[in-house]
Design a protein around this motif. Sequence first.
Motif, PDB file in Angstrom:
ATOM      1  N   HIS A 108       0.858  -1.188   0.000  1.00 44.41           N
ATOM      2  CA  HIS A 108       0.000   0.000   0.000  1.00 44.41           C
ATOM      3  C   HIS A 108       0.888   1.231   0.000  1.00 44.41           C
ATOM      4  CE1 HIS A 108      -3.120   2.880   0.904  1.00 44.41           C
ATOM      5  NE2 HIS A 108      -2.471   3.252   2.000  1.00 44.41           N
ATOM      6  N   TYR A 109       0.835   1.993  -1.087  1.00 46.86           N
ATOM      7  CA  TYR A 109       1.692   3.172  -1.200  1.00 46.86           C
ATOM      8  C   TYR A 109       1.125   4.321  -0.384  1.00 46.86           C
ATOM      9  CZ  TYR A 109       4.105   7.203  -3.073  1.00 46.86           C
ATOM     10  OH  TYR A 109       4.839   8.356  -3.190  1.00 46.86           O
ATOM     11  N   ASP A 110       1.955   4.841   0.506  1.00 44.56           N
ATOM     12  CA  ASP A 110       1.597   5.981   1.351  1.00 44.56           C
ATOM     13  C   ASP A 110       2.376   7.193   0.860  1.00 44.56           C
ATOM     14  OD1 ASP A 110       1.029   7.835   3.272  1.00 44.56           O
ATOM     15  OD2 ASP A 110       1.768   6.655   4.966  1.00 44.56           O
ATOM     16  N   PRO A 111       1.707   8.235   0.368  1.00 42.64           N
ATOM     17  CA  PRO A 111       2.435   9.392  -0.170  1.00 42.64           C
ATOM     18  C   PRO A 111       3.275  10.121   0.870  1.00 42.64           C
ATOM     19  CG  PRO A 111       0.089   9.850  -0.026  1.00 42.64           C
ATOM     20  CD  PRO A 111       0.256   8.399   0.229  1.00 42.64           C
ATOM     21  N   THR A 112       2.986   9.936   2.166  1.00 37.73           N
ATOM     22  CA  THR A 112       3.812  10.575   3.202  1.00 37.73           C
ATOM     23  C   THR A 112       5.028   9.732   3.564  1.00 37.73           C
ATOM     24  OG1 THR A 112       2.517   9.552   4.991  1.00 37.73           O
ATOM     25  CG2 THR A 112       1.768  11.686   4.159  1.00 37.73           C
ATOM     26  N   ASN A 113       5.161   8.571   2.947  1.00 35.01           N
ATOM     27  CA  ASN A 113       6.336   7.731   3.194  1.00 35.01           C
ATOM     28  C   ASN A 113       7.510   8.139   2.315  1.00 35.01           C
ATOM     29  OD1 ASN A 113       7.853   5.579   4.257  1.00 35.01           O
ATOM     30  ND2 ASN A 113       7.238   4.228   2.608  1.00 35.01           N
ATOM     31  N   TYR A 114       7.200   8.862   1.228  1.00 36.47           N
ATOM     32  CA  TYR A 114       8.220   9.461   0.354  1.00 36.47           C
ATOM     33  C   TYR A 114       9.068   8.445  -0.411  1.00 36.47           C
ATOM     34  CZ  TYR A 114       7.157  12.842   4.023  1.00 36.47           C
ATOM     35  OH  TYR A 114       6.518  13.614   4.951  1.00 36.47           O
ATOM     36  N   HIS A 115       8.666   7.206  -0.469  1.00 41.50           N
ATOM     37  CA  HIS A 115       9.442   6.202  -1.192  1.00 41.50           C
ATOM     38  C   HIS A 115       8.509   5.372  -2.054  1.00 41.50           C
ATOM     39  CE1 HIS A 115      12.091   7.241   2.176  1.00 41.50           C
ATOM     40  NE2 HIS A 115      13.088   6.875   1.399  1.00 41.50           N
ATOM     41  N   GLY A 116       8.978   5.083  -3.267  1.00 44.48           N
ATOM     42  CA  GLY A 116       8.182   4.305  -4.195  1.00 44.48           C
ATOM     43  C   GLY A 116       8.119   2.838  -3.829  1.00 44.48           C
ATOM     44  N   PRO A 117       7.321   2.066  -4.538  1.00 39.94           N
ATOM     45  CA  PRO A 117       7.079   0.661  -4.172  1.00 39.94           C
ATOM     46  C   PRO A 117       8.131  -0.331  -4.649  1.00 39.94           C
ATOM     47  CG  PRO A 117       5.710   1.270  -6.032  1.00 39.94           C
ATOM     48  CD  PRO A 117       6.445   2.517  -5.635  1.00 39.94           C
ATOM     49  N   LEU A 118       8.969   0.033  -5.611  1.00 35.22           N
ATOM     50  CA  LEU A 118       9.859  -0.946  -6.235  1.00 35.22           C
ATOM     51  C   LEU A 118      10.756  -1.640  -5.214  1.00 35.22           C
ATOM     52  CD1 LEU A 118      11.037  -2.258  -8.791  1.00 35.22           C
ATOM     53  CD2 LEU A 118      12.631  -0.330  -8.922  1.00 35.22           C
ATOM     54  N   TYR A 188      20.342   3.075  -3.922  1.00 29.70           N
ATOM     55  CA  TYR A 188      21.084   2.591  -5.087  1.00 29.70           C
ATOM     56  C   TYR A 188      20.204   2.294  -6.283  1.00 29.70           C
ATOM     57  CZ  TYR A 188      26.048   2.516  -4.769  1.00 29.70           C
ATOM     58  OH  TYR A 188      27.355   2.905  -4.795  1.00 29.70           O
ATOM     59  N   TRP A 189      18.922   2.060  -6.080  1.00 30.59           N
ATOM     60  CA  TRP A 189      18.045   1.927  -7.249  1.00 30.59           C
ATOM     61  C   TRP A 189      17.948   3.257  -7.981  1.00 30.59           C
ATOM     62  CZ3 TRP A 189      18.204  -2.872  -7.608  1.00 30.59           C
ATOM     63  CH2 TRP A 189      17.988  -3.735  -6.529  1.00 30.59           C
ATOM     64  N   VAL A 220      14.096   6.141 -16.415  1.00 27.21           N
ATOM     65  CA  VAL A 220      12.984   6.980 -15.954  1.00 27.21           C
ATOM     66  C   VAL A 220      11.991   6.143 -15.146  1.00 27.21           C
ATOM     67  CG1 VAL A 220      10.990   8.315 -16.733  1.00 27.21           C
ATOM     68  CG2 VAL A 220      13.218   8.659 -17.812  1.00 27.21           C
ATOM     69  N   THR A 221      11.697   4.951 -15.627  1.00 29.37           N
ATOM     70  CA  THR A 221      10.764   4.075 -14.909  1.00 29.37           C
ATOM     71  C   THR A 221      11.309   3.714 -13.529  1.00 29.37           C
ATOM     72  OG1 THR A 221      10.004   3.146 -17.011  1.00 29.37           O
ATOM     73  CG2 THR A 221       9.507   1.903 -15.012  1.00 29.37           C
ATOM     74  N   GLY A 222      12.582   3.323 -13.469  1.00 27.75           N
ATOM     75  CA  GLY A 222      13.177   2.965 -12.190  1.00 27.75           C
ATOM     76  C   GLY A 222      13.208   4.117 -11.209  1.00 27.75           C
ATOM     77  N   ALA A 223      13.497   5.326 -11.697  1.00 30.04           N
ATOM     78  CA  ALA A 223      13.550   6.488 -10.814  1.00 30.04           C
ATOM     79  C   ALA A 223      12.177   6.818 -10.246  1.00 30.04           C
ATOM     80  CB  ALA A 223      14.119   7.688 -11.569  1.00 30.04           C
ATOM     81  N   VAL A 224      11.141   6.795 -11.093  1.00 35.99           N
ATOM     82  CA  VAL A 224       9.788   7.115 -10.628  1.00 35.99           C
ATOM     83  C   VAL A 224       9.296   6.068  -9.638  1.00 35.99           C
ATOM     84  CG1 VAL A 224       7.383   7.393 -11.369  1.00 35.99           C
ATOM     85  CG2 VAL A 224       9.225   8.416 -12.708  1.00 35.99           C
ATOM     86  N   LEU A 225       9.694   4.819  -9.810  1.00 35.70           N
ATOM     87  CA  LEU A 225       9.268   3.753  -8.912  1.00 35.70           C
ATOM     88  C   LEU A 225      10.073   3.703  -7.618  1.00 35.70           C
ATOM     89  CD1 LEU A 225       8.739   0.769 -11.396  1.00 35.70           C
ATOM     90  CD2 LEU A 225       6.977   2.178 -10.306  1.00 35.70           C
ATOM     91  N   THR A 226      11.111   4.535  -7.518  1.00 35.56           N
ATOM     92  CA  THR A 226      12.014   4.420  -6.377  1.00 35.56           C
ATOM     93  C   THR A 226      11.815   5.503  -5.330  1.00 35.56           C
ATOM     94  OG1 THR A 226      13.713   3.309  -7.678  1.00 35.56           O
ATOM     95  CG2 THR A 226      14.435   4.395  -5.664  1.00 35.56           C
ATOM     96  N   LYS A 227      11.844   6.777  -5.754  1.00 35.91           N
ATOM     97  CA  LYS A 227      11.838   7.848  -4.755  1.00 35.91           C
ATOM     98  C   LYS A 227      11.306   9.125  -5.369  1.00 35.91           C
ATOM     99  CE  LYS A 227      14.692   9.235  -0.855  1.00 35.91           C
ATOM    100  NZ  LYS A 227      16.026   9.153  -0.230  1.00 35.91           N
ATOM    101  N   GLU A 228      10.580   9.895  -4.537  1.00 40.71           N
ATOM    102  CA  GLU A 228       9.908  11.092  -5.035  1.00 40.71           C
ATOM    103  C   GLU A 228      10.877  12.180  -5.477  1.00 40.71           C
ATOM    104  OE1 GLU A 228      11.510  12.213  -1.413  1.00 40.71           O
ATOM    105  OE2 GLU A 228      10.338  10.423  -1.841  1.00 40.71           O
ATOM    106  N   THR A 229      12.133  12.121  -5.041  1.00 41.05           N
ATOM    107  CA  THR A 229      13.103  13.135  -5.448  1.00 41.05           C
ATOM    108  C   THR A 229      13.528  12.997  -6.901  1.00 41.05           C
ATOM    109  OG1 THR A 229      14.790  11.706  -4.462  1.00 41.05           O
ATOM    110  CG2 THR A 229      14.057  13.588  -3.163  1.00 41.05           C
ATOM    111  N   TYR A 230      12.946  12.019  -7.608  1.00 37.19           N
ATOM    112  CA  TYR A 230      13.259  11.906  -9.034  1.00 37.19           C
ATOM    113  C   TYR A 230      12.964  13.205  -9.766  1.00 37.19           C
ATOM    114  CZ  TYR A 230       8.235  11.400 -10.069  1.00 37.19           C
ATOM    115  OH  TYR A 230       6.879  11.617 -10.200  1.00 37.19           O
ATOM    116  N   ILE A 231      11.972  13.962  -9.288  1.00 36.29           N
ATOM    117  CA  ILE A 231      11.597  15.195  -9.969  1.00 36.29           C
ATOM    118  C   ILE A 231      12.735  16.203  -9.940  1.00 36.29           C
ATOM    119  CG2 ILE A 231      10.561  16.283  -7.939  1.00 36.29           C
ATOM    120  CD1 ILE A 231       9.141  16.349 -11.519  1.00 36.29           C
ATOM    121  N   LEU A 232      13.494  16.242  -8.837  1.00 43.50           N
ATOM    122  CA  LEU A 232      14.632  17.158  -8.753  1.00 43.50           C
ATOM    123  C   LEU A 232      15.775  16.697  -9.642  1.00 43.50           C
ATOM    124  CD1 LEU A 232      14.836  18.078  -4.957  1.00 43.50           C
ATOM    125  CD2 LEU A 232      13.874  19.393  -6.832  1.00 43.50           C
TER     126      LEU A 232
END
Length: 414
Positions: A108-118, A188-189, A220-232
């Motif tokens: 269950h993905y929690d947006p306040t956890n700041y980490h993706g599901p991968l 490292y992901w 791009v897929t791995g970054a989005v699935l890993t951590k919200e800081t991908y946007i930076l």
Amino acid sequence: MLHNNQNLKNSRRPSKKTAKQPKRVGKAGCLVESGDDNGNLGSGTALHSATYREVDFKAKIKEAWPAILILLVAAVARLTLLGMKPPHFDEGVNGWFVDQLSRTGYYHYDPTNYHGPLHFYILFLFQSLFGRHIWALRLPLALASLGAVWFTMKFDRFMGRKAALWAAAAMAVSPGCVFYGRYAIHEYWLVLSLMAIAWGMAGLWKFGEKKYLWAIWIGVTGAVLTKETYILHFACALAALGCLWILGFLTPTEEREVMAKQQWTGRDMALGALMFAGCVIFFYSGGFMDIKGLRGLYLTFAAWAKTGRNGNGHDKPWEYWLKLCSLYEWPALAGIGMSLLWGLPPKVPRAVRWAIAILGAAAAVFGICGYCASLHDAHIEFSRISFSHSFSDMLDLVTPRMLLCIIPGGALIA
């Protein structure tokens, strides 16, 4: 009559002084002494074929052994006594999430956890295979860290083999890389994903082959699935492209300024986009068992922005990382300094210039937002690339045998 018969017998006898037959080259590419006129091997033997194979094998070993040694040192540093250190608090939290995944069947993905599901699905896989051990949770990150060392050497097509080897050697014994390579958290992901994007973009410019387009989509897929800081990180990469264009206008490189002819099609682009969308929807929705989790893709940024600005242990002054580099990451610190001197000369490859620009953009963006938790290794690796290319120009006198002393010595120091 007798005289004529004798001459006839002599003519039928083979001459002792036969003319030397010229050697021919057969279809196998080897010299042959017999065969038909088409060069097919007959009853004769191929000359020197075994010698050719032996020489070719020795040449490949001579070329490959520095890379093998670097990977061996990196593997020893990351895999030896992997479960020796007690679990960190973050590792315990991640292990708890894996236990929840085991009970419910999805994350269950929690947006306040700041980490993706991968990361959690990978930990679940390794825990299912090897049991509930701390080393089993750390093993996938150790392998990812080892893969990053190997991937660094694949940048040789953009900046030269010697520079890529020095960058990989610095990464193999880096205290930061070894630490996070033995630590069951997400970082490292993200490093691997950003490296794939950089490798793909540099490859599209220089070669235009389809595999580089896929590398970008996978990154791009791995970054989005890993951590919200991908946007930076994406913002840093785009800002660096603008800096690269300006720098190329002011001081053009010796490489051609025109992008290579692209060898991929719109269908390839569509397939990559479909793969990205499918993976993001599948993982963020818990395998379609938690569709509401998809909202977290945009809800996470509001909560995460507060974390970055309000502290919680993640806000760091920009000079904090320079201090850490001065203590532990000397090649990275040297890369930061050398990038100011070696980024302008025309002989510097475009890919290295882009790495330098990404480093500068990262320092600016993360310094402004104050959130530096994911800076750990991602952009420090770009500073190692800068250092390695600059340093390799000064190490032409260093023979590969010297790595036998330098790399193990560096590992002991680390």
